[in-house]
Design an enzyme around this catalytic site. Structure first.
Site, PDB file in Angstrom:
ATOM      1  N   PRO A 163       0.778  -1.244   0.000  1.00 41.34           N
ATOM      2  CG  PRO A 163       0.070  -0.906   2.197  1.00 41.34           C
ATOM      3  CD  PRO A 163       0.759  -1.901   1.312  1.00 41.34           C
ATOM      4  CB  CYS A 164       3.319   2.675  -2.339  1.00 47.67           C
ATOM      5  SG  CYS A 164       2.535   2.405  -3.933  1.00 47.67           S
ATOM      6  CG  HIS A 165      -2.818   3.404  -1.397  1.00 46.15           C
ATOM      7  ND1 HIS A 165      -2.538   2.069  -1.639  1.00 46.15           N
ATOM      8  CD2 HIS A 165      -3.749   3.428  -0.415  1.00 46.15           C
ATOM      9  CE1 HIS A 165      -3.289   1.326  -0.847  1.00 46.15           C
ATOM     10  NE2 HIS A 165      -4.030   2.127  -0.081  1.00 46.15           N
TER      11      HIS A 165
END
Length: 117
Positions: free
Chosen positions: A77-79
């Protein structure tokens, strides 16, 4: 097939983390993206904080590069990684998508909390 199922569950707000994904990554990518995996669903952290937690503040540009080039969008989840001023810096799928993913997670957390009260 299993990844598709988990992604479907994520978008249906039934899944908050993923159990299956390939990790064909370099050692630095594994180190940084493993840290990204620890960011709780519905929350955010900063590039700077990740660098500090990895003890690598002198090379924050490398950490940013790894996060921004994450080949496993959503699964890792780099968001959930933002800049200090709460703005999205970059997202491979576009900043608008990043903002929508964060909103989906935050709304789901709010809905679950209200159901518990």
């Amino acid at each position: 097939k299993a990844i598709k199922q988990e992604l479907w569950e994520y978008f249906e707000k039934k899944r908050t983390h993923f159990s299956i994904f390939p990790l064909a990554l370099s050692p630095i990518e594994k180190k940084v993206l493993s840290k990204v995996l620890t960011i709780p669903y519905g929350t955010t952290t900063t590039y700077k904080k990740i660098a500090e937690e990895l003890g690598n503040t002198h090379n924050i540009k490398e950490i940013i590069r790894v996060i921004e080039n994450n080949p496993y969008l959503i699964l890792i989840p780099c968001h959930r990684v933002i800049v200090d001023n709460k703005n999205a810096l970059y997202y491979q799928a576009g900043v608008k998508i990043k903002e929508e993913l964060l909103k989906l997670e935050q709304d789901n957390c709010v809905n679950k909390k209200s159901m518990l009260n």
